[in-house]
Write a protein that holds these residues in place. Structure first.
Motif, PDB file in Angstrom:
ATOM      1  N   ASN A 141    -119.565  33.820  90.471  1.00  0.00           N
ATOM      2  CA  ASN A 141    -120.296  32.683  91.040  1.00  0.00           C
ATOM      3  C   ASN A 141    -120.474  31.575  90.012  1.00  0.00           C
ATOM      4  OD1 ASN A 141    -120.614  33.933  93.540  1.00  0.00           O
ATOM      5  ND2 ASN A 141    -122.441  35.046  92.838  1.00  0.00           N
ATOM      6  N   ILE A 142    -120.621  31.962  88.752  1.00  0.00           N
ATOM      7  CA  ILE A 142    -120.749  30.993  87.670  1.00  0.00           C
ATOM      8  C   ILE A 142    -119.467  31.037  86.857  1.00  0.00           C
ATOM      9  CG2 ILE A 142    -122.041  30.339  85.623  1.00  0.00           C
ATOM     10  CD1 ILE A 142    -124.486  31.698  86.800  1.00  0.00           C
ATOM     11  N   THR A 143    -118.785  29.910  86.730  1.00  0.00           N
ATOM     12  CA  THR A 143    -117.500  29.875  86.052  1.00  0.00           C
ATOM     13  C   THR A 143    -117.380  28.610  85.204  1.00  0.00           C
ATOM     14  OG1 THR A 143    -115.102  29.820  86.366  1.00  0.00           O
ATOM     15  CG2 THR A 143    -116.436  28.782  88.066  1.00  0.00           C
ATOM     16  N   LEU A 144    -116.626  28.722  84.127  1.00  0.00           N
ATOM     17  CA  LEU A 144    -116.328  27.577  83.264  1.00  0.00           C
ATOM     18  C   LEU A 144    -114.997  26.921  83.630  1.00  0.00           C
ATOM     19  CD1 LEU A 144    -117.356  29.070  79.792  1.00  0.00           C
ATOM     20  CD2 LEU A 144    -118.669  27.477  81.205  1.00  0.00           C
ATOM     21  N   LEU A 145    -114.366  27.407  84.704  1.00  0.00           N
ATOM     22  CA  LEU A 145    -113.037  26.932  85.050  1.00  0.00           C
ATOM     23  C   LEU A 145    -112.948  25.416  85.248  1.00  0.00           C
ATOM     24  CD1 LEU A 145    -110.141  27.799  85.606  1.00  0.00           C
ATOM     25  CD2 LEU A 145    -110.747  28.053  88.011  1.00  0.00           C
ATOM     26  N   PRO A 146    -113.903  24.755  85.938  1.00  0.00           N
ATOM     27  CA  PRO A 146    -113.785  23.295  86.084  1.00  0.00           C
ATOM     28  C   PRO A 146    -113.699  22.567  84.744  1.00  0.00           C
ATOM     29  CG  PRO A 146    -115.469  24.147  87.547  1.00  0.00           C
ATOM     30  CD  PRO A 146    -115.078  25.281  86.648  1.00  0.00           C
ATOM     31  N   PHE A 147    -114.447  23.037  83.764  1.00  0.00           N
ATOM     32  CA  PHE A 147    -114.436  22.387  82.457  1.00  0.00           C
ATOM     33  C   PHE A 147    -113.147  22.696  81.694  1.00  0.00           C
ATOM     34  CE2 PHE A 147    -118.803  23.395  83.673  1.00  0.00           C
ATOM     35  CZ  PHE A 147    -119.353  22.125  83.693  1.00  0.00           C
ATOM     36  N   VAL A 148    -112.636  23.924  81.853  1.00  0.00           N
ATOM     37  CA  VAL A 148    -111.369  24.277  81.211  1.00  0.00           C
ATOM     38  C   VAL A 148    -110.236  23.445  81.793  1.00  0.00           C
ATOM     39  CG1 VAL A 148    -109.713  26.142  80.828  1.00  0.00           C
ATOM     40  CG2 VAL A 148    -112.160  26.614  80.681  1.00  0.00           C
TER      41      VAL A 148
ATOM     42  N   VAL B 161    -106.278  13.897  92.227  1.00  0.00           N
ATOM     43  CA  VAL B 161    -107.004  14.450  91.081  1.00  0.00           C
ATOM     44  C   VAL B 161    -108.411  14.852  91.501  1.00  0.00           C
ATOM     45  CG1 VAL B 161    -107.906  13.971  88.769  1.00  0.00           C
ATOM     46  CG2 VAL B 161    -105.648  13.137  89.422  1.00  0.00           C
ATOM     47  N   GLY B 162    -109.080  14.005  92.273  1.00  0.00           N
ATOM     48  CA  GLY B 162    -110.440  14.309  92.708  1.00  0.00           C
ATOM     49  C   GLY B 162    -110.512  15.503  93.631  1.00  0.00           C
ATOM     50  N   LEU B 163    -109.539  15.632  94.533  1.00  0.00           N
ATOM     51  CA  LEU B 163    -109.545  16.754  95.476  1.00  0.00           C
ATOM     52  C   LEU B 163    -109.238  18.091  94.811  1.00  0.00           C
ATOM     53  CD1 LEU B 163    -107.767  15.188  98.591  1.00  0.00           C
ATOM     54  CD2 LEU B 163    -110.198  15.701  98.297  1.00  0.00           C
ATOM     55  N   SER B 164    -108.782  18.064  93.557  1.00  0.00           N
ATOM     56  CA  SER B 164    -108.516  19.322  92.861  1.00  0.00           C
ATOM     57  C   SER B 164    -109.798  20.063  92.503  1.00  0.00           C
ATOM     58  CB  SER B 164    -107.703  19.056  91.589  1.00  0.00           C
ATOM     59  OG  SER B 164    -108.478  18.336  90.636  1.00  0.00           O
TER      60      SER B 164
ATOM     61  N   TRP C 267    -120.573  18.107  93.639  1.00  0.00           N
ATOM     62  CA  TRP C 267    -120.470  16.654  93.766  1.00  0.00           C
ATOM     63  C   TRP C 267    -119.903  16.007  92.515  1.00  0.00           C
ATOM     64  CZ3 TRP C 267    -123.018  13.704  90.213  1.00  0.00           C
ATOM     65  CH2 TRP C 267    -124.044  14.320  89.485  1.00  0.00           C
ATOM     66  N   TRP C 268    -120.107  16.650  91.350  1.00  0.00           N
ATOM     67  CA  TRP C 268    -119.618  16.059  90.106  1.00  0.00           C
ATOM     68  C   TRP C 268    -118.204  16.497  89.767  1.00  0.00           C
ATOM     69  CZ3 TRP C 268    -118.405  20.225  87.197  1.00  0.00           C
ATOM     70  CH2 TRP C 268    -119.124  21.409  87.399  1.00  0.00           C
ATOM     71  N   GLY C 269    -117.616  17.415  90.558  1.00  0.00           N
ATOM     72  CA  GLY C 269    -116.277  17.913  90.269  1.00  0.00           C
ATOM     73  C   GLY C 269    -115.213  16.827  90.265  1.00  0.00           C
ATOM     74  N   PRO C 270    -115.086  16.009  91.325  1.00  0.00           N
ATOM     75  CA  PRO C 270    -114.068  14.950  91.314  1.00  0.00           C
ATOM     76  C   PRO C 270    -114.252  13.961  90.166  1.00  0.00           C
ATOM     77  CG  PRO C 270    -114.884  15.317  93.536  1.00  0.00           C
ATOM     78  CD  PRO C 270    -115.765  16.116  92.629  1.00  0.00           C
ATOM     79  N   MET C 271    -115.505  13.624  89.860  1.00  0.00           N
ATOM     80  CA  MET C 271    -115.740  12.683  88.764  1.00  0.00           C
ATOM     81  C   MET C 271    -115.308  13.277  87.427  1.00  0.00           C
ATOM     82  SD  MET C 271    -119.336  10.796  89.705  1.00  0.00           S
ATOM     83  CE  MET C 271    -120.292  12.310  89.737  1.00  0.00           C
ATOM     84  N   LEU C 272    -115.530  14.592  87.245  1.00  0.00           N
ATOM     85  CA  LEU C 272    -115.135  15.252  86.009  1.00  0.00           C
ATOM     86  C   LEU C 272    -113.621  15.193  85.814  1.00  0.00           C
ATOM     87  CD1 LEU C 272    -115.823  17.078  83.557  1.00  0.00           C
ATOM     88  CD2 LEU C 272    -115.552  19.036  85.105  1.00  0.00           C
ATOM     89  N   GLN C 273    -112.866  15.532  86.842  1.00  0.00           N
ATOM     90  CA  GLN C 273    -111.406  15.576  86.714  1.00  0.00           C
ATOM     91  C   GLN C 273    -110.812  14.169  86.594  1.00  0.00           C
ATOM     92  OE1 GLN C 273    -110.296  18.470  86.134  1.00  0.00           O
ATOM     93  NE2 GLN C 273    -112.150  19.537  86.779  1.00  0.00           N
ATOM     94  N   ILE C 274    -111.302  13.226  87.397  1.00  0.00           N
ATOM     95  CA  ILE C 274    -110.800  11.847  87.309  1.00  0.00           C
ATOM     96  C   ILE C 274    -111.141  11.251  85.947  1.00  0.00           C
ATOM     97  CG2 ILE C 274    -111.070   9.512  88.235  1.00  0.00           C
ATOM     98  CD1 ILE C 274    -111.449  10.780  90.996  1.00  0.00           C
ATOM     99  N   GLY C 275    -112.358  11.513  85.472  1.00  0.00           N
ATOM    100  CA  GLY C 275    -112.757  11.011  84.157  1.00  0.00           C
ATOM    101  C   GLY C 275    -111.913  11.607  83.045  1.00  0.00           C
ATOM    102  N   ALA C 276    -111.582  12.910  83.142  1.00  0.00           N
ATOM    103  CA  ALA C 276    -110.755  13.555  82.124  1.00  0.00           C
ATOM    104  C   ALA C 276    -109.362  12.932  82.081  1.00  0.00           C
ATOM    105  CB  ALA C 276    -110.659  15.051  82.395  1.00  0.00           C
TER     106      ALA C 276
END
Length: 335
Positions: A86-93, A139-142, A147-156
């Motif tokens: 349930n808790i994962t670091l995958l979005p940040f990786v 990129v955002g849909l990945s 809610w912050w997931g698309p912003m994280l990936q687009i920003g990266a």
């Protein structure tokens, strides 16, 4: 019975049972063997057609491999609902890999001029804006698990490309490829179900061995390119140290096969790196082309695991366009 969680878990378990019997990535590799044979015999004709010189393939191959890895990490991810944790670091990786890939590509394309927005016709402005928005949408849909997931990936992606183009220096081609491919391998091992690489159950030995091959070839390439042969270890001490390192390496590999743990995987690579570095340091001389062959094997293995025949084909082409050597005779001293 028909709750969302139950349906998803049941479907994932079914996919996992099939994956354990017949690893999909391996069957894809077997089915594409005719393609790789065609690349082996006729690939240089294609390189001549597109203007790539066979004596200087490292840069275009590295950029192509990293570019495909960037697209793969964005588009090939699955649904976060299938994760075991349930808790994962995958979005940040994933964001880190996206940033590094964009930074790498940006550092080598900073001389490529970007057409200014001013002076364009209305139609060209609309086309360019539509293309940019389409890329950002993918990129955002990945990552829509929060809610912050698309912003994280687009920003990266945006930050990596911008910093890469603004950087004064270019990242080393081989180090950049090694870091990005190792980081992607670690992400796959962290959450294999997200990348459709074996699902909720345990991975098969074939899954784990191919991931281990990627790490070993990456570490071998790194050691061969950065450690110089000095022959400074006495023979008697070298034999004892070598057997101790072999024993520790075998134990680490066995522990990794049993645990499928990322820390154990990294520890295994450290032991393999120490074993290889000690062997090179003790040697009198090492052919400079051995590292080219291990890099080619890394591309082939990584392309097989990620089901990207393009990267596997790059590895085949890099193998045949580097100087011919007796590879086993030149490499067996590392073991």
């Amino acid at each position: 019975m028909f709750e969302n969680v139950v349906v998803v878990q049941s479907a994932v378990s079914a996919f996992n049972n099939a994956a354990l019997v017949a690893p999909a990535f391996l069957w894809w590799a077997i089915l594409t063997l005719p393609l790789f044979a065609f690349v082996y015999f006729c690939g240089n004709m294609f390189l001549e057609r597109i203007g790539w010189k066979t004596n200087n393939l490292l840069k275009p191959f590295a950029l192509t491999a990293v570019g495909f890895t960037l697209v793969w990490i964005i588009l090939f991810g699955g649904n976060y609902a299938v994760l075991r944790d349930n808790i994962t670091l995958l979005p940040f990786v994933v964001a880190v890999i996206t940033f590094m890939s964009a930074f790498f590509i940006g550092s080598y394309t900073k001389r490529v001029m970007i057409s200014p927005w001013r002076g364009l016709s209305r139609g060209n402005k609309i086309k360019r804006a539509s293309f940019v928005l389409l890329v950002l949408l993918f990129v955002g849909l990945s990552d829509v698990h929060a809610w912050w997931g698309p912003m994280l990936q687009i920003g990266a992606l945006a930050a990596g490309g911008m910093f890469g183009r603004k950087s004064k220096y270019e990242i080393g081609l081989v180090p950049g490829v090694l870091i990005i491919m190792l980081a992607t391998t670690i992400a796959i091992l962290m959450q294999p179900e997200y990348f459709r690489f074996g699902q909720l159950g345990s991975l098969t030995p074939l899954h784990l061995l191919f991931l281990l091959f990627i790490g070993v070839f990456a570490v071998a390439t790194m050691a061969l390119r950065n450690v110089s042969p000095k022959k400074r270890i006495r023979k008697s001490a070298y034999v004892k140290l070598k057997w101790l390192a072999r024993l520790m390496t075998v134990l680490c590999i066995a522990l990794f096969l049993f645990t499928e743990s990322v820390p154990v995987f990294l520890g295994t690579l450290v032991m393999v790196g120490l074993l290889f570095a000690m062997s090179i340091w003790h040697a009198e001389d090492v052919s400079p082309h051995v590292s080219d062959k291990t890099l080619a094997l890394l591309l082939m293995t990584f392309g097989t695991v990620t089901v990207m025949p393009v990267i596997t084909s790059l590895g085949v082409l890099y193998w045949i366009n580097t100087p011919k050597i007796n590879f086993w005779k030149q490499i067996k001293f590392l073991l």
